[in-house]
Design a protein around this motif. Sequence first.
Motif, PDB file in Angstrom:
ATOM      1  N   LEU A 168      26.319  43.808  62.265  1.00 54.92           N
ATOM      2  CA  LEU A 168      26.778  44.901  63.107  1.00 54.92           C
ATOM      3  C   LEU A 168      28.227  44.636  63.481  1.00 54.92           C
ATOM      4  CD1 LEU A 168      26.300  47.425  64.925  1.00 54.92           C
ATOM      5  CD2 LEU A 168      25.617  45.836  66.734  1.00 54.92           C
ATOM      6  N   VAL A 169      29.074  45.630  63.299  1.00 54.20           N
ATOM      7  CA  VAL A 169      30.482  45.517  63.677  1.00 54.20           C
ATOM      8  C   VAL A 169      30.737  46.464  64.839  1.00 54.20           C
ATOM      9  CG1 VAL A 169      32.882  45.660  62.921  1.00 54.20           C
ATOM     10  CG2 VAL A 169      31.113  44.972  61.301  1.00 54.20           C
ATOM     11  N   ALA A 170      31.003  45.900  66.018  1.00 52.34           N
ATOM     12  CA  ALA A 170      31.324  46.695  67.198  1.00 52.34           C
ATOM     13  C   ALA A 170      32.835  46.909  67.227  1.00 52.34           C
ATOM     14  CB  ALA A 170      30.854  45.982  68.460  1.00 52.34           C
ATOM     15  N   VAL A 171      33.247  48.169  67.194  1.00 53.57           N
ATOM     16  CA  VAL A 171      34.671  48.505  67.068  1.00 53.57           C
ATOM     17  C   VAL A 171      35.134  49.263  68.305  1.00 53.57           C
ATOM     18  CG1 VAL A 171      36.389  49.758  65.722  1.00 53.57           C
ATOM     19  CG2 VAL A 171      34.514  48.589  64.561  1.00 53.57           C
ATOM     20  N   HIS A 172      36.246  48.819  68.869  1.00 54.85           N
ATOM     21  CA  HIS A 172      36.894  49.555  69.963  1.00 54.85           C
ATOM     22  C   HIS A 172      38.308  49.909  69.537  1.00 54.85           C
ATOM     23  CE1 HIS A 172      38.151  50.934  73.880  1.00 54.85           C
ATOM     24  NE2 HIS A 172      39.130  50.045  73.905  1.00 54.85           N
ATOM     25  N   ALA A 173      38.657  51.186  69.637  1.00 53.87           N
ATOM     26  CA  ALA A 173      40.005  51.644  69.308  1.00 53.87           C
ATOM     27  C   ALA A 173      40.843  51.661  70.578  1.00 53.87           C
ATOM     28  CB  ALA A 173      39.959  53.027  68.669  1.00 53.87           C
ATOM     29  N   ARG A 174      41.910  50.877  70.603  1.00 56.72           N
ATOM     30  CA  ARG A 174      42.764  50.813  71.786  1.00 56.72           C
ATOM     31  C   ARG A 174      43.714  52.001  71.832  1.00 56.72           C
ATOM     32  NH1 ARG A 174      46.125  45.595  72.841  1.00 56.72           N
ATOM     33  NH2 ARG A 174      46.890  46.110  70.767  1.00 56.72           N
ATOM     34  N   SER A 175      43.716  52.674  72.946  1.00 60.13           N
ATOM     35  CA  SER A 175      44.638  53.786  73.137  1.00 60.13           C
ATOM     36  C   SER A 175      46.032  53.255  73.438  1.00 60.13           C
ATOM     37  CB  SER A 175      44.163  54.658  74.301  1.00 60.13           C
ATOM     38  OG  SER A 175      44.205  53.916  75.518  1.00 60.13           O
ATOM     39  N   ARG A 176      47.027  54.132  73.414  1.00 61.68           N
ATOM     40  CA  ARG A 176      48.393  53.723  73.745  1.00 61.68           C
ATOM     41  C   ARG A 176      48.483  53.221  75.176  1.00 61.68           C
ATOM     42  NH1 ARG A 176      52.247  58.482  71.096  1.00 61.68           N
ATOM     43  NH2 ARG A 176      51.728  58.051  68.900  1.00 61.68           N
ATOM     44  N   GLN A 177      47.717  53.839  76.060  1.00 69.31           N
ATOM     45  CA  GLN A 177      47.736  53.407  77.456  1.00 69.31           C
ATOM     46  C   GLN A 177      47.237  51.976  77.588  1.00 69.31           C
ATOM     47  OE1 GLN A 177      45.515  55.907  80.083  1.00 69.31           O
ATOM     48  NE2 GLN A 177      45.975  54.709  81.905  1.00 69.31           N
ATOM     49  N   GLU A 178      46.154  51.638  76.868  1.00 72.59           N
ATOM     50  CA  GLU A 178      45.656  50.265  76.912  1.00 72.59           C
ATOM     51  C   GLU A 178      46.691  49.295  76.361  1.00 72.59           C
ATOM     52  OE1 GLU A 178      41.224  49.646  75.984  1.00 72.59           O
ATOM     53  OE2 GLU A 178      41.761  51.474  74.901  1.00 72.59           O
ATOM     54  N   THR A 179      47.378  49.690  75.283  1.00 72.99           N
ATOM     55  CA  THR A 179      48.368  48.811  74.677  1.00 72.99           C
ATOM     56  C   THR A 179      49.519  48.551  75.633  1.00 72.99           C
ATOM     57  OG1 THR A 179      47.811  49.740  72.507  1.00 72.99           O
ATOM     58  CG2 THR A 179      49.867  48.498  72.674  1.00 72.99           C
ATOM     59  N   ARG A 180      49.962  49.588  76.364  1.00 73.80           N
ATOM     60  CA  ARG A 180      51.060  49.418  77.308  1.00 73.80           C
ATOM     61  C   ARG A 180      50.672  48.494  78.461  1.00 73.80           C
ATOM     62  NH1 ARG A 180      51.892  55.096  76.398  1.00 73.80           N
ATOM     63  NH2 ARG A 180      50.678  55.561  78.280  1.00 73.80           N
ATOM     64  N   GLN A 181      49.379  48.412  78.761  1.00 74.21           N
ATOM     65  CA  GLN A 181      48.929  47.580  79.868  1.00 74.21           C
ATOM     66  C   GLN A 181      48.744  46.120  79.478  1.00 74.21           C
ATOM     67  OE1 GLN A 181      45.348  49.577  81.057  1.00 74.21           O
ATOM     68  NE2 GLN A 181      46.433  51.164  82.231  1.00 74.21           N
ATOM     69  N   ASP A 182      48.866  45.798  78.186  1.00 81.27           N
ATOM     70  CA  ASP A 182      48.692  44.414  77.747  1.00 81.27           C
ATOM     71  C   ASP A 182      49.789  43.516  78.306  1.00 81.27           C
ATOM     72  OD1 ASP A 182      46.515  45.136  76.320  1.00 81.27           O
ATOM     73  OD2 ASP A 182      47.479  45.071  74.355  1.00 81.27           O
ATOM     74  N   PRO A 183      49.433  42.317  78.783  1.00 78.70           N
ATOM     75  CA  PRO A 183      50.470  41.354  79.173  1.00 78.70           C
ATOM     76  C   PRO A 183      51.291  40.958  77.962  1.00 78.70           C
ATOM     77  CG  PRO A 183      48.314  40.720  80.022  1.00 78.70           C
ATOM     78  CD  PRO A 183      48.094  41.835  79.052  1.00 78.70           C
ATOM     79  N   PRO A 184      52.611  40.776  78.112  1.00 78.05           N
ATOM     80  CA  PRO A 184      53.455  40.442  76.964  1.00 78.05           C
ATOM     81  C   PRO A 184      53.020  39.140  76.311  1.00 78.05           C
ATOM     82  CG  PRO A 184      54.747  40.689  79.003  1.00 78.05           C
ATOM     83  CD  PRO A 184      53.340  40.864  79.364  1.00 78.05           C
ATOM     84  N   GLY A 185      53.047  39.142  74.965  1.00 82.05           N
ATOM     85  CA  GLY A 185      52.802  37.922  74.207  1.00 82.05           C
ATOM     86  C   GLY A 185      51.347  37.536  74.039  1.00 82.05           C
ATOM     87  N   LEU A 186      50.396  38.343  74.527  1.00 87.80           N
ATOM     88  CA  LEU A 186      48.988  37.970  74.419  1.00 87.80           C
ATOM     89  C   LEU A 186      48.278  38.634  73.247  1.00 87.80           C
ATOM     90  CD1 LEU A 186      47.730  37.893  78.115  1.00 87.80           C
ATOM     91  CD2 LEU A 186      48.385  35.986  76.639  1.00 87.80           C
ATOM     92  N   GLY A 187      48.985  39.469  72.491  1.00 82.59           N
ATOM     93  CA  GLY A 187      48.366  40.115  71.346  1.00 82.59           C
ATOM     94  C   GLY A 187      47.336  41.130  71.788  1.00 82.59           C
ATOM     95  N   SER A 188      46.156  41.072  71.138  1.00 85.55           N
ATOM     96  CA  SER A 188      45.116  42.054  71.447  1.00 85.55           C
ATOM     97  C   SER A 188      44.699  41.952  72.905  1.00 85.55           C
ATOM     98  CB  SER A 188      43.888  41.811  70.554  1.00 85.55           C
ATOM     99  OG  SER A 188      44.208  42.059  69.210  1.00 85.55           O
ATOM    100  N   SER A 189      44.411  43.088  73.486  1.00 85.06           N
ATOM    101  CA  SER A 189      44.098  43.160  74.903  1.00 85.06           C
ATOM    102  C   SER A 189      42.851  42.361  75.257  1.00 85.06           C
ATOM    103  CB  SER A 189      43.875  44.629  75.285  1.00 85.06           C
ATOM    104  OG  SER A 189      43.299  44.723  76.550  1.00 85.06           O
ATOM    105  N   PRO A 190      42.966  41.419  76.238  1.00 85.00           N
ATOM    106  CA  PRO A 190      41.759  40.722  76.698  1.00 85.00           C
ATOM    107  C   PRO A 190      40.731  41.702  77.234  1.00 85.00           C
ATOM    108  CG  PRO A 190      43.757  39.665  77.529  1.00 85.00           C
ATOM    109  CD  PRO A 190      44.180  40.965  76.909  1.00 85.00           C
TER     110      PRO A 190
END
Length: 283
Positions: A168-190
């Motif tokens: 089973l592959v659980a997939v979440h598509a990150r929106s632009r809003q989620e991407t903007r909220q990412d801390p710098p340098g951490l890559g994919s959103s925790p």
Amino acid sequence: MRALDWAADEAARHGRPLRIVHASVWERFEGATLTEDFPEGATEAAALQEIITDAEARARQRRPEVRVHAEVLPGEPIDVLRHAAGDSFALVVGRRGHSALMRHLSTGSTVSGVAERAWCPIVVVGDSAPGRPSGTRQVILGVAEGTQAGDAQVAFALHEAQARGCDLVAVHARSRQETRQDPPGLGSSPGAHALLSAAVPDRAARESGVVVHRQVIDGPAHHALPQAAQHADLLVLGVRHRHGMIHRGLRPTHHAALRHSPCPIALVGAPWPPRRPEASDVE
């Protein structure tokens, strides 16, 4: 016919009976009268019976081990299918190519109408769906904000992967809003990974015996999910239900998946597994 084949395989996979239903508006409004008074009525009735008889023979030939029952029911397709399905294991419907699908997705169409009213998971099988499961052997689960362990779509996806003996592959598509909220340098959103872990926790994977992969994809879900399902056996999406009805209808993600996914799509929102164990047909 691909939908019929898929339903027969699904019934065999889960050891359940298969009920084949053909909805006939003609039968509801004119069938009895015309059959009695006009030869054309008898011809129409014979044609309806031939449709259902051929479908039953096809299913029996494909899966001799499955108990099959077929019938013509009078009424509009949406109403007939919804009531016939009840709280069955699943309701399987077919759809034709993209141009026909656009007509199906209009107001009052069969696919969207049944999907928005069904009391059980609805599986939509398109012309492009493979006749047999793909060699990749994966079930894809689309995970949106608010998806929790134990939700109907999660339970259904795990059950389908378990029955197929695949991952089973659980997939979440990150929106632009989620991407903007990412801390710098951490890559994919925790937060995105935490969402996936909450939706399909390790404990649920262990209990089901299913190998679970979690994948975060940047971009809108209506693009990312059909792409992720390119080589999958099944794409499972959740829909919001309120009192047995979908709340606010199908979202753009669902419509995009119905248009572009190369594999069958399961829309799951009502409580699952079915609440009454005896209601176990695959429709």
